[in-house]
Design a protein around this motif. Structure first.
Motif, PDB file in Angstrom:
ATOM      1  N   PRO A  56       0.812  -1.222   0.000  1.00  0.00           N
ATOM      2  CA  PRO A  56       0.000   0.000   0.000  1.00  0.00           C
ATOM      3  C   PRO A  56       0.844   1.269   0.000  1.00  0.00           C
ATOM      4  CG  PRO A  56      -0.554  -1.404   1.889  1.00  0.00           C
ATOM      5  CD  PRO A  56       0.597  -2.037   1.206  1.00  0.00           C
ATOM      6  N   GLU A  57       0.260   2.325  -0.542  1.00  0.00           N
ATOM      7  CA  GLU A  57       0.957   3.606  -0.592  1.00  0.00           C
ATOM      8  C   GLU A  57       0.518   4.480   0.575  1.00  0.00           C
ATOM      9  OE1 GLU A  57       0.416   5.348  -4.492  1.00  0.00           O
ATOM     10  OE2 GLU A  57       0.650   3.342  -5.370  1.00  0.00           O
ATOM     11  N   SER A  58       1.353   5.457   0.876  1.00  0.00           N
ATOM     12  CA  SER A  58       1.060   6.288   2.054  1.00  0.00           C
ATOM     13  C   SER A  58      -0.245   7.055   1.869  1.00  0.00           C
ATOM     14  CB  SER A  58       2.221   7.225   2.364  1.00  0.00           C
ATOM     15  OG  SER A  58       2.502   8.034   1.259  1.00  0.00           O
ATOM     16  N   LYS A  59      -0.610   7.358   0.613  1.00  0.00           N
ATOM     17  CA  LYS A  59      -1.862   8.105   0.417  1.00  0.00           C
ATOM     18  C   LYS A  59      -3.092   7.269   0.813  1.00  0.00           C
ATOM     19  CE  LYS A  59      -2.548   7.084  -4.552  1.00  0.00           C
ATOM     20  NZ  LYS A  59      -3.335   5.862  -4.338  1.00  0.00           N
ATOM     21  N   ASP A  60      -2.935   5.932   0.831  1.00  0.00           N
ATOM     22  CA  ASP A  60      -4.048   5.068   1.261  1.00  0.00           C
ATOM     23  C   ASP A  60      -4.136   4.979   2.776  1.00  0.00           C
ATOM     24  OD1 ASP A  60      -4.448   4.423  -1.422  1.00  0.00           O
ATOM     25  OD2 ASP A  60      -2.969   2.790  -1.319  1.00  0.00           O
ATOM     26  N   LEU A  61      -3.145   5.546   3.441  1.00  0.00           N
ATOM     27  CA  LEU A  61      -3.076   5.377   4.891  1.00  0.00           C
ATOM     28  C   LEU A  61      -2.859   6.695   5.616  1.00  0.00           C
ATOM     29  CD1 LEU A  61      -1.153   2.025   4.935  1.00  0.00           C
ATOM     30  CD2 LEU A  61      -3.290   2.463   6.126  1.00  0.00           C
ATOM     31  N   THR A  62      -3.726   7.668   5.291  1.00  0.00           N
ATOM     32  CA  THR A  62      -3.647   8.924   6.028  1.00  0.00           C
ATOM     33  C   THR A  62      -4.826   8.988   6.995  1.00  0.00           C
ATOM     34  OG1 THR A  62      -4.792   9.985   4.190  1.00  0.00           O
ATOM     35  CG2 THR A  62      -2.405  10.264   4.286  1.00  0.00           C
ATOM     36  N   CYS A  63      -4.597   9.661   8.104  1.00  0.00           N
ATOM     37  CA  CYS A  63      -5.642   9.809   9.121  1.00  0.00           C
ATOM     38  C   CYS A  63      -6.817  10.580   8.529  1.00  0.00           C
ATOM     39  CB  CYS A  63      -5.050  10.551  10.316  1.00  0.00           C
ATOM     40  SG  CYS A  63      -6.278  11.082  11.518  1.00  0.00           S
ATOM     41  N   GLY A  64      -8.033  10.107   8.819  1.00  0.00           N
ATOM     42  CA  GLY A  64      -9.229  10.753   8.300  1.00  0.00           C
ATOM     43  C   GLY A  64      -9.393  12.169   8.815  1.00  0.00           C
ATOM     44  N   LEU A  65      -8.762  12.484   9.935  1.00  0.00           N
ATOM     45  CA  LEU A  65      -8.948  13.807  10.528  1.00  0.00           C
ATOM     46  C   LEU A  65      -7.766  14.741  10.230  1.00  0.00           C
ATOM     47  CD1 LEU A  65     -11.213  15.103  12.222  1.00  0.00           C
ATOM     48  CD2 LEU A  65      -9.763  14.734  14.223  1.00  0.00           C
ATOM     49  N   CYS A  66      -6.561  14.374  10.668  1.00  0.00           N
ATOM     50  CA  CYS A  66      -5.421  15.299  10.523  1.00  0.00           C
ATOM     51  C   CYS A  66      -4.683  15.114   9.201  1.00  0.00           C
ATOM     52  CB  CYS A  66      -4.444  15.139  11.695  1.00  0.00           C
ATOM     53  SG  CYS A  66      -3.514  13.593  11.676  1.00  0.00           S
ATOM     54  N   LYS A  67      -5.037  14.068   8.442  1.00  0.00           N
ATOM     55  CA  LYS A  67      -4.452  13.808   7.116  1.00  0.00           C
ATOM     56  C   LYS A  67      -2.957  13.459   7.163  1.00  0.00           C
ATOM     57  CE  LYS A  67      -8.491  14.951   5.455  1.00  0.00           C
ATOM     58  NZ  LYS A  67      -9.473  13.856   5.373  1.00  0.00           N
ATOM     59  N   GLN A  68      -2.441  13.248   8.354  1.00  0.00           N
ATOM     60  CA  GLN A  68      -1.036  12.818   8.484  1.00  0.00           C
ATOM     61  C   GLN A  68      -0.948  11.316   8.217  1.00  0.00           C
ATOM     62  OE1 GLN A  68       1.801  14.857   9.271  1.00  0.00           O
ATOM     63  NE2 GLN A  68       0.195  16.271   8.593  1.00  0.00           N
ATOM     64  N   PRO A  69       0.232  10.821   7.815  1.00  0.00           N
ATOM     65  CA  PRO A  69       0.353   9.371   7.602  1.00  0.00           C
ATOM     66  C   PRO A  69       0.122   8.604   8.901  1.00  0.00           C
ATOM     67  CG  PRO A  69       2.494  10.470   7.350  1.00  0.00           C
ATOM     68  CD  PRO A  69       1.466  11.544   7.490  1.00  0.00           C
ATOM     69  N   MET A  70      -0.569   7.475   8.781  1.00  0.00           N
ATOM     70  CA  MET A  70      -0.794   6.634   9.949  1.00  0.00           C
ATOM     71  C   MET A  70       0.443   5.779  10.203  1.00  0.00           C
ATOM     72  SD  MET A  70      -4.626   5.193   9.520  1.00  0.00           S
ATOM     73  CE  MET A  70      -6.080   6.206   9.784  1.00  0.00           C
ATOM     74  N   ALA A  71       0.532   5.251  11.428  1.00  0.00           N
ATOM     75  CA  ALA A  71       1.649   4.354  11.762  1.00  0.00           C
ATOM     76  C   ALA A  71       1.129   2.925  11.822  1.00  0.00           C
ATOM     77  CB  ALA A  71       2.254   4.759  13.104  1.00  0.00           C
TER      78      ALA A  71
END
Ligand SMILES: [Zn+2]
Ligand SMILES: [Zn+2]
Ligand SMILES: [Zn+2]
Ligand SMILES: [Zn+2]
Length: 484
Positions: A56-71
């Motif tokens: 998966p790419e980082s754009k598929d894994l951003t926080c729905g609220l702050c839009k930062q990458p998830m861990a």
């Protein structure tokens, strides 16, 4: 569809079992790092991809609220016998690292993916997962070779996601985004190590298992070692073959990795599983911790349970009395833990689910996960809720977006996991949750060309009632922090 994997439903079986997950430190010196060949269940660190070619790419894994990458939070290996494409099956859970997001939009702060592979795939031998390849019910093709690692997708040094970017100076390190490249440069040691790598070090490090993850097998079980894998392993060179300069660089690489881990990843643990066994005596004794007393059972994870089911071998179930929750539901005067003692509470405004939760967890206070899909064909399992308030309604459990069929409860992450996550609870934005309930497609659907299927995380917080100071259960092992 493979007709060999016909599921046998055992109607005589009693209550569905629950497998408990425990976080165990990974002994790198002794066992080396976990690898994809281990089909690992693990927490934190970098994700280990079941499918090394599609990541998966980082754009598929951003926080729905702050839009930062998830861990990356955790992955669980839970193979299924239906359909054939779920022969290998891994569930990945990612989350935002900011507690503020978890409080404001808990379910948008998590993302769950399912990744599956059939028995015959380009990456693992058809017997890769068998304890005894000799006794496997498939013929091993002597000419079979896994896809070369050069054809694997590059992964980000910081987060392990797909990495289309690389350091343009040394061309040695790969990143998902400029943010993570910058993070490595400023928070890690890359600024000083970039382009300084001694010649031939890669080959030497690979043979020392410092860089190449495939070198050392995790399980020291020699007789079960896959011969093909062994042949591919490079020769282990003694560490003193490194020059002083090489040693120093290798040492700093390790520090670099840990520095970045501290900033961007959760601490890494292996998930060890054990069946939750609650016997009569434990119940009479007030639900004290009782070990199952069955070492083999303790070593077998849910993967083993599922495999056992696949092989249609039903283990003697012994005296696995599992009706504690019914017992607790019937209790008239709930016991309220205060410090280390239990007090009877006769008030009516008690959060009964919370008390049930505490008592059930207290049997095995170190558990961080409860896996309930072990015998899922009997009925849809129920989570262990942390409160009477905020339990998901049937309409909250959205159907699978891929096949539109029902999702069922698979496992839950317990707040005990937070104790392992190096979280500074004094910070206002510290990560916090009651329990994270993971629901997945009941059919383990396979969608051609889609490597990651979305599954559902529902977060339940502790209620204010349940968490009014005196009702809090704390011990060395359990620290339940109140929802703010
Ligand atoms: Zn966020
Ligand atoms: Zn990254
Ligand atoms: Zn560089
Ligand atoms: Zn589905």
């Amino acid at each position: 569809m493979d007709k060999d994997h016909t599921m046998e439903i055992d109607h005589d079986n009693q209550e569905p079992a629950v497998m408990l997950g425990f976080a165990e430190p990974i002994d790198l010196e002794e066992n080396g790092p976990l690898t994809a060949q281990d089909f690992p269940s693990k927490i934190g660190g970098l994700p280990i991809w079941l499918n090394p070619e599609h990541i998966p790419e980082s754009k598929d894994l951003t926080c729905g609220l702050c839009k930062q990458p998830m861990a990356f939070l955790l992955q669980l290996y839970s193979p299924e016998d239906h359909p054939a494409e779920a022969f290998h099956r891994m569930i990945y859970v990612f989350c935002c690292k900011t507690g503020t997001c978890h409080r404001l939009a808990p379910s948008d702060s998590f993302k769950v993916f399912r990744s599956q592979l059939g028995r015959f795939n380009p990456y693992y031998s058809p017997t890769a997962n068998d304890d005894d390849p000799e006794e496997a019910d498939v013929e091993e093709d002597p000419n079979w070779k896994p896809l070369e690692s050069s054809k694997h997708a590059k992964t980000c040094f910081v987060c392990g996601l797909n990495a289309p970017k690389k350091c343009s100076k040394c061309r040695e390190f790969f990143y998902c985004s400029e943010d993570h490249q910058m993070l490595h440069w400023t928070k890690g040691l890359h600024k000083t190590l970039c382009g300084k790598k001694p010649l031939n070090l890669d080959t030497k490090l690979a043979s020392l298992s410092l860089l190449e993850k495939d070198v050392k097998k995790h399980h020291g079980d020699d007789e079960n070692e896959d011969e093909d894998e062994e042949m591919e392993q490079p020769q282990i060179a003694p560490e003193d073959e490194l020059t002083k300069e090489e040693k120093e660089y290798a040492g700093r690489l390790k520090i670099d990795f840990r520095l970045v881990e501290r900033v961007a990843r959760f601490p890494e643990f292996e998930v060890i599983s054990e069946e939750e066994v609650v016997d009569e005596k434990a119940k009479e004794d007030g639900y004290d911790h009782e070990s199952s007393g069955d070492e083999q059972e303790a070593e077998d994870g849910w993967e083993e349970k599922l495999k056992a089911r696949r092989k249609k071998k039903t283990k003697g179930s012994g005296n696995k009395d599992d009706d504690v929750s019914d017992d607790l539901k019937g209790a008239t005067n709930a016991l309220v833990p205060v410090g280390d003692e239990l007090y009877e509470n006769t008030q009516t405004d008690i959060d009964r689910a919370f008390l049930t939760f505490q008592k059930r967890i207290a049997l095995f206070p170190d558990q961080v996960l409860r896996y309930a899909r072990v015998e899922y064909e009997l009925e849809n399992p129920e989570p262990l809720y942390v409160s009477d308030i905020g339990t998901p309604k049937p309409e909250d459990i959205l159907p699978c977006p891929h096949c539109h069929k029902e999702r069922s409860f698979e496992f839950q992450i317990l707040p005990q996991l937070l104790n392992y996550m190096a979280i500074d609870h004094s910070r206002a934005d510290a990560l916090d949750f009651g329990t994270v309930l993971v629901y997945s497609c009941k059919d383990n659907c396979h969608v051609k060309g889609k490597h990651y299927l979305d599954e559902l995380a529902i977060v339940q917080q502790f209620s204010e009632d349940g968490m009014q100071g005196k009702n809090m259960y704390t011990s060395d092992n359990v620290a339940v922090s109140p929802a703010k």
